[in-house]
Design an enzyme around this catalytic site. Structure first.
Site, mmCIF file in Angstrom:
data_model
loop_
_atom_site.group_PDB
_atom_site.id
_atom_site.type_symbol
_atom_site.label_atom_id
_atom_site.label_comp_id
_atom_site.label_asym_id
_atom_site.label_seq_id
_atom_site.Cartn_x
_atom_site.Cartn_y
_atom_site.Cartn_z
ATOM 1 N N HIS A 28 0.834 -1.207 0.000
ATOM 2 C CA HIS A 28 0.000 0.000 0.000
ATOM 3 C C HIS A 28 0.867 1.255 0.000
ATOM 4 O O HIS A 28 1.198 1.787 1.067
ATOM 5 C CB HIS A 28 -0.891 0.002 1.243
ATOM 6 N N GLY A 159 -10.257 5.066 7.267
ATOM 7 C CA GLY A 159 -10.825 3.763 7.622
ATOM 8 C C GLY A 159 -10.964 3.621 9.125
ATOM 9 O O GLY A 159 -11.995 3.175 9.636
ATOM 10 N N ASN A 188 -6.999 12.068 4.005
ATOM 11 C CA ASN A 188 -6.785 12.211 2.555
ATOM 12 C C ASN A 188 -8.079 12.017 1.776
ATOM 13 O O ASN A 188 -8.089 12.118 0.545
ATOM 14 C CB ASN A 188 -5.688 11.245 2.071
ATOM 15 N N ILE A 190 -9.658 9.582 0.867
ATOM 16 C CA ILE A 190 -9.692 8.461 -0.087
ATOM 17 C C ILE A 190 -9.632 7.155 0.693
ATOM 18 O O ILE A 190 -8.852 7.019 1.635
ATOM 19 C CB ILE A 190 -8.477 8.512 -1.050
ATOM 20 N N HIS A 263 -3.789 3.456 -3.376
ATOM 21 C CA HIS A 263 -4.023 2.930 -2.017
ATOM 22 C C HIS A 263 -3.339 1.584 -1.767
ATOM 23 O O HIS A 263 -2.540 1.457 -0.852
ATOM 24 C CB HIS A 263 -5.529 2.806 -1.715
ATOM 25 N N ARG A 355 -19.548 -18.448 38.311
ATOM 26 C CA ARG A 355 -19.181 -17.024 38.222
ATOM 27 C C ARG A 355 -18.951 -16.453 39.617
ATOM 28 O O ARG A 355 -18.058 -15.639 39.833
ATOM 29 C CB ARG A 355 -20.230 -16.214 37.470
ATOM 30 N N GLU A 407 -17.999 -3.455 24.324
ATOM 31 C CA GLU A 407 -17.249 -4.703 24.473
ATOM 32 C C GLU A 407 -15.979 -4.736 23.620
ATOM 33 O O GLU A 407 -14.918 -5.181 24.072
ATOM 34 C CB GLU A 407 -18.135 -5.907 24.117
ATOM 35 N N HIS A 457 -22.416 -16.572 32.085
ATOM 36 C CA HIS A 457 -23.709 -16.912 31.475
ATOM 37 C C HIS A 457 -23.446 -17.751 30.229
ATOM 38 O O HIS A 457 -23.735 -17.352 29.103
ATOM 39 C CB HIS A 457 -24.514 -15.649 31.146
ATOM 40 N N ASP A 465 -33.652 -15.014 29.919
ATOM 41 C CA ASP A 465 -33.313 -13.974 28.944
ATOM 42 C C ASP A 465 -33.506 -14.434 27.498
ATOM 43 O O ASP A 465 -33.585 -13.624 26.580
ATOM 44 C CB ASP A 465 -31.876 -13.476 29.153
ATOM 45 N N HIS A 469 -29.598 -14.202 24.510
ATOM 46 C CA HIS A 469 -28.617 -14.162 25.584
ATOM 47 C C HIS A 469 -28.025 -15.537 25.908
ATOM 48 O O HIS A 469 -27.194 -15.655 26.801
ATOM 49 C CB HIS A 469 -29.252 -13.579 26.858
ATOM 50 N N ARG A 516 -24.049 -19.021 35.110
ATOM 51 C CA ARG A 516 -24.930 -18.162 35.916
ATOM 52 C C ARG A 516 -25.555 -18.984 37.047
ATOM 53 O O ARG A 516 -25.763 -18.502 38.143
ATOM 54 C CB ARG A 516 -26.032 -17.600 35.022
HETATM 55 C C1 LIG Z 1 -11.468 -3.935 9.822
HETATM 56 C C2 LIG Z 1 -10.930 -3.799 8.438
HETATM 57 N N1 LIG Z 1 -11.782 -3.743 7.409
HETATM 58 C C3 LIG Z 1 -11.321 -3.669 6.142
HETATM 59 C C4 LIG Z 1 -9.989 -3.635 5.889
HETATM 60 C C5 LIG Z 1 -9.465 -3.602 4.460
HETATM 61 N N2 LIG Z 1 -8.903 -2.266 4.187
HETATM 62 C C6 LIG Z 1 -7.600 -2.033 4.288
HETATM 63 S S1 LIG Z 1 -7.215 -0.435 4.011
HETATM 64 C C7 LIG Z 1 -8.822 -0.038 3.693
HETATM 65 C C8 LIG Z 1 -9.185 1.366 3.348
HETATM 66 C C9 LIG Z 1 -8.650 2.295 4.357
HETATM 67 O O1 LIG Z 1 -8.821 3.600 3.999
HETATM 68 P P1 LIG Z 1 -7.930 4.688 4.707
HETATM 69 O O2 LIG Z 1 -7.825 4.405 6.134
HETATM 70 O O3 LIG Z 1 -8.465 5.997 4.309
HETATM 71 O O4 LIG Z 1 -6.505 4.447 4.106
HETATM 72 P P2 LIG Z 1 -5.880 5.124 2.804
HETATM 73 O O5 LIG Z 1 -6.642 4.594 1.631
HETATM 74 O O6 LIG Z 1 -6.059 6.574 2.960
HETATM 75 O O7 LIG Z 1 -4.497 4.646 2.807
HETATM 76 C C10 LIG Z 1 -9.631 -1.150 3.829
HETATM 77 C C11 LIG Z 1 -11.087 -1.145 3.640
HETATM 78 C C12 LIG Z 1 -9.125 -3.694 7.000
HETATM 79 N N3 LIG Z 1 -7.801 -3.697 6.862
HETATM 80 N N4 LIG Z 1 -9.621 -3.746 8.255
HETATM 81 MG MG LIG Z 2 -7.798 7.625 3.381
#
Ligand SMILES: Cc1ncc(C[n+]2csc(CCOP(=O)(O)OP(=O)(O)O)c2C)c(N)n1
Ligand SMILES: [Mg+2]
Length: 652
Positions: A28, A159, A188, A190, A263, A355, A407, A457, A465, A469, A516
């Site tokens: 990347h 992301g 960015n 993107i 990317h 528990r 969680e 539980h 529940d 649950h 439980r």
């Molecule tokens: C939980 C999770 N879901 C999906 C992905 C797959 N994935 C890797 S990078 C990415 C996009 C991330 O976008 P961003 O954080 O903006 O990174 P950039 O493109 O700017 O480098 C995805 C969907 C992942 N690594 N983790």
């Molecule tokens: Mg990005």
């Protein structure tokens, strides 16, 4: 600040990233090229670190939450001089055996504070590191000496900001006023699918303000500005800071900058050459060029870093001399030895939910091991994990963390606390909601962190529940994660032992599955049951001579198996299999001493049969292979045919 050197560092980061990714034909480049300036500034100027002593307790922590930008971290670790991150490692980026794995892997090189890649979890885990820093500072700093006083830095992308776990964790971080947590947001706009306009148009700054954070913004490409924003962040002691840096993904690539094309795929050799020309990087091949000024700059830094660390060490020694009791405690925290307290005692016939027995064990262990901290996701009472001393902004010495109903963040934070060093962590929820934290448990297992997961539980026998649950598939699915030990103790005595086993473990997480409902303490026929339990299973009740049948039961079903054995006319041995995966890891002789080959086996567990087929014929497994029902526990069991009668019928 040496701007020229920082520029050349950023240039070298771009050069190494382009070449390593092109050579691996995978990776990347976009985020690395887009955030090279911040990386250079962090490693060159902002962070207090020392590559010659990567585990130095008071180092600043850096978490690359956007783990796909691994080459950013690797190139800076290399320039800084972390010994595992050689140029050869970078040249074999993404190859088996290289410290420069596809995503940062904890333990592969000094300077990799955690495994990242699952977006959002880095930031959430860093919240745990920041909590740990406040806990250690409160317990060990004195008015005269601050031996724990570091920042936790995070680099997150779009992301990470979209993932729910960062919301949970950031909300808690704001509430807890973690002023030494500083998150840079590589904005960015993107992601893989293209522009964030496709799915992400919220006002992130306002969201973080609402969480109680200080929000700052600036440009990724202005060293002075980032530096002054960082100083502002450091100056704010009562709020974590989010520094939003506007950036351009793939910056430096003439045709792929600002496009999702940069990317997650190599730029392509033609574009690498064009980018090098545009950036002023000499050569047209995969030369792994590093600018001499950047090299010289980082070489010059090494002495400062060591000096810095040594002055911390001098301060630490002075503190140790003046505070011998604290120093003893510090050593105990860091050695990882477990103090075994006087554990609660029970006698046959005592009735108690496992528990509840767990809570008594936890209370004893926590008072003997003050470095054990943790809490529940709003189920302190139901999970039975109450320990004294609530952690809060006004009581950083506290051990009990109110995680709120979060969680996933809870488990990620438990990982962060464990990774930080000095502390042990536990977290708790209903077993059925382990689904909500599973990705963090997976990282505990991958990073081999000895986090304790208290999951109560643990079957349909919870009753009223209802099916939402009542865990059914959970125990099997937890057993499916490598490196996880799932312990399902049968009675109060085993529950106490199970807690000790979890504490004794150093190389991975333990799930404690607790009931439980009450179970009855029974006389263990095996005098060495505590040791054999540590091998996964022991003979709870034998039958004299060779058994006709071995019943393997777990948890609350051991009582049921004992009852069936006593009512049946057959020669039955009852085995309490506290941990199937530990048992399956034993040698043949031990396994056969518990379950003689050729003997008919019956399995009894209130969960799906998945995985038990290797221990018994399909018709000899009493399991629950459907969702439960709402009703009192015994009625639900009747309704599903999970009863003594059924077990007796199977025995025949
Ligand atoms: C939980 C999770 N879901 C999906 C992905 C797959 N994935 C890797 S990078 C990415 C996009 C991330 O976008 P961003 O954080 O903006 O990174 P950039 O493109 O700017 O480098 C995805 C969907 C992942 N690594 N983790
Ligand atoms: Mg990005």
């Amino acid at each position: 600040m040496n701007l020229k050197a920082l520029e050349k560092t950023a240039l070298s980061v771009r050069s190494l990233a382009m070449d390593a990714i092109q050579k691996a034909n995978s990776g990347h480049p976009g985020m690395v090229m887009g955030a090279a300036e911040l990386g250079s500034l962090l490693y060159g100027e902002i962070m207090r670190h020392d590559p010659s002593e990567p585990k130095w307790p008071d180092r600043d922590r850096f978490v690359l939450s956007a783990g796909h930008g691994s080459m950013l971290l690797y190139s800076l670790l290399h320039l800084s001089g972390y010994k595992e991150m050689t140029l050869d490692a970078i040249k074999s980026f993404r190859q088996v055996g290289s410290a420069a794995a596809g995503h940062p892997e904890y333990g592969y090189s000094g300077g990799i504070e955690m495994t990242t890649g699952p977006l959002g979890q880095g930031l959430a885990t860093a919240v745990g590191m920041a909590i740990a820093e406040t806990m250690m500072a409160a317990r060990f700093n004195t008015a005269k000496h601050k031996i724990m006083d570091h920042y936790t830095y995070v680099l997150a992308g779009d992301g990470c900001m979209q993932e729910g776990v960062t919301s949970e964790a950031s909300s808690l971080a704001g509430h807890l006023k973690l002023g030494k947590l500083i998150v840079y947001y590589d904005s960015n706009k993107i992601t893989i699918d293209g522009s964030t306009d496709l799915s992400f148009t919220e006002d992130t700054a306002k969201r973080y303000e609402a969480y109680g954070w200080q929000v700052l913004s600036g440009s990724m490409y202005d060293f002075e500005e980032i530096s002054s924003l960082t100083n502002k962040a450091k100056a704010e002691a009562n709020k974590p800071s989010l520094i939003i840096l506007k950036s351009i993904i793939g910056k430096g690539s003439p045709n792929k900058a600002n496009s999702a094309d940069s990317h997650g795929a190599p730029l392509g050799m033609d574009e690498v050459i064009l980018s090098k020309k545009a950036l002023g990087i000499p050569g047209e091949g995969l030369d792994f060029y590093i600018d001499p000024l950047a090299l010289e700059y980082f070489k010059g830094k090494r002495e400062d870093w060591q000096k810095n660390r040594k002055s911390w060490a001098d301060n630490f020694d002075a503190w140790a001399k003046e505070n011998p009791e604290l120093k003893k405690e510090w050593d105990a925290y860091h050695k990882g030895n477990v103090n075994i307290p006087a554990m609660p005692q029970y006698k046959a016939g005592d009735k108690m939910a496992t528990r509840a027995a767990g809570n008594k064990a936890l209370a004893a262990i926590a008072s003997a091991n003050p470095n054990l901290v943790g809490g529940s996701a709003d189920l302190k009472g139901p999970n039975a994990v109450d320990i004294p001393g609530d952690y809060s902004p006004s009581n950083r010495k506290g051990s009990y963390i109110y995680f709120g109903i979060r969680e996933f963040a809870m488990a990620a934070i438990a990982n962060g606390i464990s990774l930080h060093g000095g502390l042990r962590s536990f977290c708790a929820t209903f077993m059925v909601f382990s689904d909500y934290l599973r990705p963090a448990l997976r990282l505990s297992a991958l990073m081999r962190q000895p986090v304790i997961y208290v999951l109560t539980h643990d079957s349909i026998l919870i009753g009223e529940d209802g099916p939402t649950h009542q865990p059914v598939e959970h125990i099997a699915s937890l057993r499916a994660i490598p490196n996880v030990h799932v312990l399902r103790p049968s009675d109060a005595e085993e529950s106490a032992e199970a807690y000790l086993m979890a504490m004794e473990r150093t190389d991975g997480p333990t799930v404690l599955a607790f009931s439980r409902q009450n179970t009855t303490v029974y006389e263990k026929e095996d005098p060495d049951w505590k040791n054999n339990m540590r091998k996964g299973a022991y003979i709870a009740k034998n039958c004299g001579g060779n058994p006709d049948i071995v019943i393997i039961a777990t948890g609350s079903e051991v009582n049921l198996a004992l009852e069936a054995a006593s009512q049946s006319g057959k020669k039955i041995r009852v085995v309490s299999m506290v941990s199937r995966e530990i048992f399956e890891g034993q040698n043949d002789a031990f396994i056969k001493s518990i379950i003689p080959s050729g003997t008919r086996t019956i399995v009894c567990e209130a969960g799906i049969r998945l995985g038990w087929e290797r221990w018994a014929a399909r018709e000899d497994i009493l399991s629950v292979d459907r969702f439960g029902e709402s009703g009192p526990g015994d009625r639900v069991a009747d309704h599903l045919g999970f009863t003594l009668n059924t077990l007796l019928k199977i025995i025949g």
